[in-house]
Design an enzyme around this catalytic site. Structure first.
Site, PDB file in Angstrom:
ATOM      1  N   ASP A   1       8.279  -3.911  -1.833  1.00  0.00           N
ATOM      2  CA  ASP A   1       8.599  -3.820  -0.410  1.00  0.00           C
ATOM      3  C   ASP A   1       7.447  -3.212   0.378  1.00  0.00           C
ATOM      4  OD1 ASP A   1       8.915  -1.359  -1.665  1.00  0.00           O
ATOM      5  OD2 ASP A   1      10.899  -0.940  -0.860  1.00  0.00           O
TER       6      ASP A   1
ATOM      7  N   PHE B   1       7.809   6.896   7.956  1.00  0.00           N
ATOM      8  CA  PHE B   1       8.842   6.521   6.995  1.00  0.00           C
ATOM      9  C   PHE B   1       9.761   5.481   7.616  1.00  0.00           C
ATOM     10  CE2 PHE B   1      12.646   6.856   4.410  1.00  0.00           C
ATOM     11  CZ  PHE B   1      12.072   6.839   3.144  1.00  0.00           C
ATOM     12  N   VAL B   2       9.899   4.347   6.951  1.00  0.00           N
ATOM     13  CA  VAL B   2      10.709   3.251   7.492  1.00  0.00           C
ATOM     14  C   VAL B   2      11.938   2.997   6.611  1.00  0.00           C
ATOM     15  CG1 VAL B   2       8.765   2.081   8.614  1.00  0.00           C
ATOM     16  CG2 VAL B   2       9.330   1.508   6.242  1.00  0.00           C
TER      17      VAL B   2
ATOM     18  N   ARG C   1      19.623   0.233   3.382  1.00  0.00           N
ATOM     19  CA  ARG C   1      19.013  -0.955   2.763  1.00  0.00           C
ATOM     20  C   ARG C   1      19.503  -2.239   3.429  1.00  0.00           C
ATOM     21  NH1 ARG C   1      16.180   0.609  -1.845  1.00  0.00           N
ATOM     22  NH2 ARG C   1      17.131   2.210  -3.124  1.00  0.00           N
TER      23      ARG C   1
ATOM     24  N   GLY D   1      14.005  -1.746  -3.698  1.00  0.00           N
ATOM     25  CA  GLY D   1      13.455  -1.906  -2.344  1.00  0.00           C
ATOM     26  C   GLY D   1      13.091  -3.335  -1.969  1.00  0.00           C
TER      27      GLY D   1
ATOM     28  N   LYS E   1       1.351   0.440   4.357  1.00  0.00           N
ATOM     29  CA  LYS E   1       1.245   1.634   5.196  1.00  0.00           C
ATOM     30  C   LYS E   1      -0.206   2.073   5.226  1.00  0.00           C
ATOM     31  CE  LYS E   1       5.198   4.403   4.796  1.00  0.00           C
ATOM     32  NZ  LYS E   1       5.884   5.626   4.311  1.00  0.00           N
TER      33      LYS E   1
ATOM     34  N   ASP F   1      15.307   2.221   1.718  1.00  0.00           N
ATOM     35  CA  ASP F   1      16.377   3.197   1.918  1.00  0.00           C
ATOM     36  C   ASP F   1      15.862   4.581   2.267  1.00  0.00           C
ATOM     37  OD1 ASP F   1      15.289   3.723  -0.749  1.00  0.00           O
ATOM     38  OD2 ASP F   1      17.006   5.059  -1.009  1.00  0.00           O
TER      39      ASP F   1
ATOM     40  N   ASP G   1       2.508   2.414  -0.290  1.00  0.00           N
ATOM     41  CA  ASP G   1       2.364   3.717   0.380  1.00  0.00           C
ATOM     42  C   ASP G   1       1.219   4.494  -0.269  1.00  0.00           C
ATOM     43  OD1 ASP G   1       2.948   5.888   2.043  1.00  0.00           O
ATOM     44  OD2 ASP G   1       4.439   6.683   0.676  1.00  0.00           O
TER      45      ASP G   1
HETATM   46  P1  IMP Z   1       3.943   4.298  -3.519  1.00  0.00           P
HETATM   47  O1  IMP Z   1       4.112   4.339  -5.006  1.00  0.00           O
HETATM   48  O2  IMP Z   1       3.723   5.662  -2.940  1.00  0.00           O
HETATM   49  O3  IMP Z   1       2.919   3.294  -3.042  1.00  0.00           O
HETATM   50  O4  IMP Z   1       5.319   3.914  -2.887  1.00  0.00           O
HETATM   51  C1  IMP Z   1       5.885   2.740  -3.080  1.00  0.00           C
HETATM   52  C2  IMP Z   1       7.385   2.881  -3.157  1.00  0.00           C
HETATM   53  O5  IMP Z   1       7.903   3.980  -2.404  1.00  0.00           O
HETATM   54  C3  IMP Z   1       7.965   1.649  -2.564  1.00  0.00           C
HETATM   55  O6  IMP Z   1       8.310   0.773  -3.594  1.00  0.00           O
HETATM   56  C4  IMP Z   1       9.184   2.143  -1.801  1.00  0.00           C
HETATM   57  O7  IMP Z   1      10.317   1.995  -2.622  1.00  0.00           O
HETATM   58  C5  IMP Z   1       8.963   3.600  -1.558  1.00  0.00           C
HETATM   59  N1  IMP Z   1       8.554   3.854  -0.154  1.00  0.00           N
HETATM   60  C6  IMP Z   1       7.319   4.123   0.305  1.00  0.00           C
HETATM   61  N2  IMP Z   1       7.309   4.302   1.623  1.00  0.00           N
HETATM   62  C7  IMP Z   1       8.584   4.137   2.033  1.00  0.00           C
HETATM   63  C8  IMP Z   1       9.217   4.173   3.316  1.00  0.00           C
HETATM   64  O8  IMP Z   1       8.601   4.393   4.382  1.00  0.00           O
HETATM   65  N3  IMP Z   1      10.542   3.930   3.326  1.00  0.00           N
HETATM   66  C9  IMP Z   1      11.260   3.665   2.203  1.00  0.00           C
HETATM   67  N4  IMP Z   1      10.712   3.607   0.986  1.00  0.00           N
HETATM   68  C10 IMP Z   1       9.382   3.850   0.894  1.00  0.00           C
HETATM   69 MG    MG Z   2      10.212   0.732  -4.386  1.00  0.00          MG
END
Ligand code: IMP
Ligand code: MG
Length: 180
Positions: A105, A157-158, A170, A49, A136, A164, A108
Site C-alpha cells: 500500500d 499518516f494516512v 481500512r 494494507g 511517502k 488503518d 514509508d
Molecule cells: P515501512 O516499512 O516503514 O516502509 O512501512 C510500510 C508499512 O507501514 C506499510 O505497509 C503500511 O502498512 C504501514 N504504513 C506506513 N505509513 C502508513 C500510513 O501513513 N498509514 C497507514 N499505514 C502506514
Molecule cells: Mg503494510
C-alpha cells in the site's frame, strides 16, 4: 456508490478521492500489463494494507498470474514504524525462476519493502519489481525506490483504502488524514 459518512467525519481532510485512486490504478495496470506482455506474473501482495489496491489493480491486468499473499507488520498499532518487521512467510510458495511483482500500500521508512525484497531474492526469482500505491516523501531508514508508484505524498499518516489506524478505517473508499 454509498458514502461512509461516519468514517469521513473522523477525517481532517481527504487527500485522494476514490475517483483519483481508481483513475491512477487504471494507468498503473496498463503500464504493468505492457511491461510484462507475454510473461506470467507472480504477485506477492502484502496484507492487510494492500488489500483493496491489489484487488482493484490485479483485476485490470490481463496477464496470467499467480497471487501470493504475505502478512507483514511493523507498525503494531502506532502511527510510527517500530523499526522491526514480522513476516509470515508462505509455506509452499515457489518464487524460483518467476517474474515476481511485490505490491504494498505505502512506502514509508522502506523497512518493509527492503526486508521482503531481500528475502524474496534469496528464492532466486527471474526478476523482482515493486509497486506501491503511495510513496511517502521522507528520509528513509532503508533505501527503497518502487518500480511503480501511484502517488507521491507528504510525510503524514494516512488512512483508508486498506490502510488503518489501530485496525480501523481500512474500509474508507478514499484516502485521508485523521483529525489530530
Ligand atoms: P515501512 O516499512 O516503514 O516502509 O512501512 C510500510 C508499512 O507501514 C506499510 O505497509 C503500511 O502498512 C504501514 N504504513 C506506513 N505509513 C502508513 C500510513 O501513513 N498509514 C497507514 N499505514 C502506514
Ligand atoms: Mg503494510
Amino acid at each position: 456508490m454509498t458514502t461512509i459518512t461516519g468514517l469521513l467525519s473522523d477525517l481532517d481532510r481527504v487527500l485522494l478521492s476514490t475517483e483519483q485512486i481508481h483513475a491512477r490504478i487504471r494507468e498503473m495496470a496498463a503500464q504493468i500489463e505492457a511491461d510484462y506482455a507475454g510473461q506470467t506474473l507472480t504477485v506477492v501482495a502484502l496484507m492487510d494494507g494492500a488489500l483493496f489496491f491489489v484487488s482493484d489493480l490485479l483485476r485490470q491486468i490481463d496477464l496470467p498470474m499467480q497471487i501470493v499473499t504475505l502478512g507483514a507488520s511493523s507498525y503494531h498499532g502506532s502511527t510510527q514504524s517500530s523499526g522491526e518487521i514480522t513476516i509470515q512467510w508462505p509455506k509452499n510458495a515457489q518464487f524460483k525462476g518467476q517474474h515476481v511483482l511485490l505490491l504494498d500500500d505505502i512506502l514509508d521508512t522502506g523497512l518493509t519493502l527492503t526486508a521482503i525484497s531481500e528475502r524474496l531474492r534469496q528464492e532466486q526469482p527471474e526478476s523482482l519489481r515493486t509497486a506501491v500505491l503511495l510513496d511517502k516523501k521522507r528520509l528513509r531508514t532503508h533505501e527503497a525506490s518502487p518500480d511503480y508508484c501511484g502517488f507521491e505524498i507528504a510525510d503524514e499518516f494516512v488512512v483508508g483504502y486498506g490502510m488503518d489506524y489501530q485496525g480501523r478505517f481500512r474500509n474508507l473508499p478514499c484516502i485521508g488524514i485523521l483529525k489530530p
